[in-house]
Scaffold this active site. Sequence first.
Site, mmCIF file in Angstrom:
data_model
loop_
_atom_site.group_PDB
_atom_site.id
_atom_site.type_symbol
_atom_site.label_atom_id
_atom_site.label_comp_id
_atom_site.label_asym_id
_atom_site.label_seq_id
_atom_site.Cartn_x
_atom_site.Cartn_y
_atom_site.Cartn_z
ATOM 1 N N ARG A 178 0.851 7.807 5.936
ATOM 2 C CA ARG A 178 -0.048 6.991 6.764
ATOM 3 C C ARG A 178 -1.454 7.600 6.802
ATOM 4 O O ARG A 178 -2.443 6.871 6.839
ATOM 5 C CB ARG A 178 0.519 6.784 8.182
ATOM 6 C CG ARG A 178 -0.288 5.770 9.010
ATOM 7 C CD ARG A 178 0.476 5.223 10.198
ATOM 8 N NE ARG A 178 1.556 4.354 9.773
ATOM 9 C CZ ARG A 178 1.415 3.053 9.480
ATOM 10 N NH1 ARG A 178 0.234 2.472 9.610
ATOM 11 N NH2 ARG A 178 2.436 2.340 9.091
ATOM 12 N N HIS B 230 -2.936 6.458 3.689
ATOM 13 C CA HIS B 230 -3.201 5.022 3.846
ATOM 14 C C HIS B 230 -4.496 4.780 4.620
ATOM 15 O O HIS B 230 -5.276 3.875 4.296
ATOM 16 C CB HIS B 230 -1.997 4.397 4.573
ATOM 17 C CG HIS B 230 -2.121 2.944 4.881
ATOM 18 N ND1 HIS B 230 -2.375 2.478 6.146
ATOM 19 C CD2 HIS B 230 -2.037 1.850 4.088
ATOM 20 C CE1 HIS B 230 -2.441 1.150 6.117
ATOM 21 N NE2 HIS B 230 -2.227 0.744 4.890
ATOM 22 N N SER C 30 0.833 -1.202 0.000
ATOM 23 C CA SER C 30 0.000 0.000 0.000
ATOM 24 C C SER C 30 0.870 1.256 0.000
ATOM 25 O O SER C 30 0.609 2.201 -0.747
ATOM 26 C CB SER C 30 -0.897 0.023 1.246
ATOM 27 O OG SER C 30 -1.727 -1.116 1.288
#
Lengths: 209, 209
Positions: free
Chosen positions: B40, B43, B17
């Site tokens: 993040r 994500h 990812s």
Amino acid sequence: MKIELENVEPAQIEARSFEIITEELGEFPLIPGTEPIVKRCIHTSADFDYAKNLCFSDNVVSLAIDAIKNGASIVTDTQMGRAGINKKKLARYGGTVQCFMSDKDVAEAAKTNGTTRAVASMDKAAALGEKFIFAVGNAPTALVRLYELIREGKLDPHLVIGVPVGFVNVVQSKELIMDAEVPYIVARGRKGGSNIAACIVNALLYMME
Amino acid sequence: MKIELENVEPAQIEARSFEIITEELGEFPLIPGTEPIVKRCIHTSADFDYAKNLCFSDNVVSLAIDAIKNGASIVTDTQMGRAGINKKKLARYGGTVQCFMSDKDVAEAAKTNGTTRAVASMDKAAALGEKFIFAVGNAPTALVRLYELIREGKLDPHLVIGVPVGFVNVVQSKELIMDAEVPYIVARGRKGGSNIAACIVNALLYMME
């Protein structure tokens, strides 16, 4: 720079937010009966993409409300999703929220079978033999496993809220679940999250008041 | 339609990812040292807006890491944010995550003072006299209260993670906190959430490994 705060009473903040969302949606076409869910997803994320990406199977909203009314419990794939659901309101109808992700037997099964813990926790839910509502906000692997369990006749959920978020198999997992002959609420594409999963459940609960 | 799943081992999903996120960000300029936090957040949300809206005060990342290393605890404004933070990793350094939103005294103080519970829970944190990291992912009123407490000299946090989401005073609350002379990580604009607050804390924890 002068920063001016809008003067809104605490109890009115949510109503005012929904007013703004309704205003900004304008004439954007939403499926009748799904508006409170779509607007709550936008409220939770400040992301108007949810007006476009949310997909509903036929009559899923009334199906979901009936299930909750009859005491259905909810299985989530994260503790965050579990934390976000209004458990007090759900308990009025007899339902609980369960998340098996931190269970020892789930960790062991995942290790033994080389799967994610999310897969193992869906297997655990299926083994209980109860008719659940699934709210998947994180793991596409959980959604793929639900698809398999349903297709194999091992699971018959009231509905699947399929809103995992991310980049690996997220898009595909959602297309699969919409192909599984199960009632669904799905955020098509990459977006979603545990917060979105929880807020969809909460939107259903608030529609019942 | 043929739906094809990408074959990625469970342990490799997150790495894959991040690869995709890095690829799609391309040459988009990020502040050196903040990349793991920005990525993040993307994500967690599949929303590339976080590449543009995240604001960092000078040296906030190293300040935050030092604070955690020295055992700083974290105060959140939601149980969801609390649930999402990796408490095991934080505990290695001695820190805990606290959320006062469900406390009885907070509910009473909010009622008495006509504030949100979020405001009352920030007051409760301030009264403890401890130097905290605040992670605000939901309530702009919490962020405004932190601003007031800091300006009145009643609170001196390590840093404030200011990422409430929504439509009423959210934008303003973030501008205020960036004006408060406190180290900050802020998602400018309407976007954010408890998931984003938790993932920023987790990004810091994972950078320390």
